[in-house]
Design a protein around this motif. Sequence first.
Motif: not given
Length: 188
Positions: A32-44
């Motif tokens: 939850r602290e990572q910018a990539e997770v916050v910005a991603a709309g679709r995560i594999a």
Amino acid sequence: MFSPKAALRHELLAARQAAAAPTGPGLLATAREQAEVVAAGRIALYVSMGVEPQTGPLIDWLLASGREVLLPVLYADNDLGWGIAPGAADLVPGRLGLSEPPVDLGADAITTAELVICPALAVDLNGVRLGRGGGSYDRALARVSPGTPVWAIVRDAEIVESLPADPHDRPVHAALTPTRLVRLARGN
């Protein structure tokens, strides 16, 4: 006689069996602290099994926060297709005891992910990932769109100095653990 990779897999699985501490809440907090997770709309991502670090809380949070989660579908040839996670209660039994989404979008669906988070038994500081040996994720990671971050989930002790690598092994950019995200040399 075991190959070097097979011997490492055996050691790492034994160590995971011995370290049965819960990992799900820590993985969620770190992610939850990572910018990539916050910005991603679709995560594999993947549904963890057995002694793997637990991905359930992370998947639940991603779905609750409006993101699409792609989960793997294991084919008979050990390649991976991908489907959109409908929610934990709606997963179906798959090959080898895996829980899978009910609809398979095909092997190329991973190209639409903005972040890929895969399983590993260990990663090294250069981004070499040691999986379970079936080659499923190496094939899938070969399809990931250029520039898409690829992370492996491991425990802190499973980030090691170096691992043996074969030409078909696909590197990862970072290791996500229950306490931190470690960016790896080859991926950056």
